[in-house]
Design a protein around this motif. Structure first.
Motif, PDB file in Angstrom:
ATOM      1  N   GLY A  40       0.835  -1.326   0.120  1.00 10.11           N
ATOM      2  CA  GLY A  40      -0.151   0.091   0.146  1.00 10.11           C
ATOM      3  C   GLY A  40       0.904   1.359   0.046  1.00 10.11           C
ATOM      4  N   LEU A  41       2.197   0.979  -0.134  1.00 14.53           N
ATOM      5  CA  LEU A  41       3.147   2.123   0.120  1.00 14.53           C
ATOM      6  C   LEU A  41       3.284   2.839  -1.544  1.00 14.53           C
ATOM      7  CD1 LEU A  41       5.959   1.056   2.080  1.00 14.53           C
ATOM      8  CD2 LEU A  41       4.290   2.670   2.917  1.00 14.53           C
ATOM      9  N   ASP A  42       3.456   4.150  -1.565  1.00 12.03           N
ATOM     10  CA  ASP A  42       3.781   4.569  -3.154  1.00 12.03           C
ATOM     11  C   ASP A  42       4.837   4.058  -3.887  1.00 12.03           C
ATOM     12  OD1 ASP A  42       1.634   6.481  -2.577  1.00 12.03           O
ATOM     13  OD2 ASP A  42       2.946   8.121  -1.723  1.00 12.03           O
ATOM     14  N   PHE A  43       4.442   4.069  -5.098  1.00  8.04           N
ATOM     15  CA  PHE A  43       5.601   3.544  -6.056  1.00  8.04           C
ATOM     16  C   PHE A  43       7.110   4.085  -5.787  1.00  8.04           C
ATOM     17  CE2 PHE A  43       7.958   2.859  -9.913  1.00  8.04           C
ATOM     18  CZ  PHE A  43       7.640   1.725 -10.403  1.00  8.04           C
ATOM     19  N   GLY A  44       6.957   5.406  -5.508  1.00  7.04           N
ATOM     20  CA  GLY A  44       8.365   5.935  -5.489  1.00  7.04           C
ATOM     21  C   GLY A  44       9.134   5.671  -4.299  1.00  7.04           C
TER      22      GLY A  44
END
Length: 108
Positions: A40-44
């Motif tokens: 659920g973390l951002d791609f970057g």
């Protein structure tokens, strides 16, 4: 330094365009996408975490990342997170193919 920074901006843009094209991504970006989906973390953010995890793997090799390597990991990750929300997905297949071609040219 300015050339390196410009190159990293272009690299981040190429990654974002490739992701948005929806026609497949580079191997490391497959890992990043999968981890982002799982956590659920951002791609970057995942790009940064994986980059620093790779640095940890260098410890037994007695390798130290240089400043350019650290800037690469952090800047590309941050730029990806800034660009992804504003770069639209092409709707038509022709647009996706064109986006993928542009990304491939910038990512090589």
């Amino acid at each position: 330094m300015p050339q390196m920074l410009l190159g990293l901006v272009l690299l981040a843009a190429a990654i974002v365009i490739s992701v948005r094209a929806g026609l497949g991504v580079a191997p490391w970006d497959v890992l990043h996408e999968g981890l982002a989906e799982m956590t659920g973390l951002d791609f970057g953010t995942i790009v940064i975490i994986v980059g620093f995890a790779a640095f940890v793997c260098w410890i037994p090799l007695r390798e130290r990342p240089g400043i350019g390597t650290v800037i690469n990991v952090v800047l590309v990750g941050v730029l990806i997170d800034l660009m992804l929300p504003v770069v639209p997905e092409p709707e038509a297949l022709a647009g996706r193919i064109a986006a993928k071609a542009v990304a491939a040219a910038g990512h090589s």
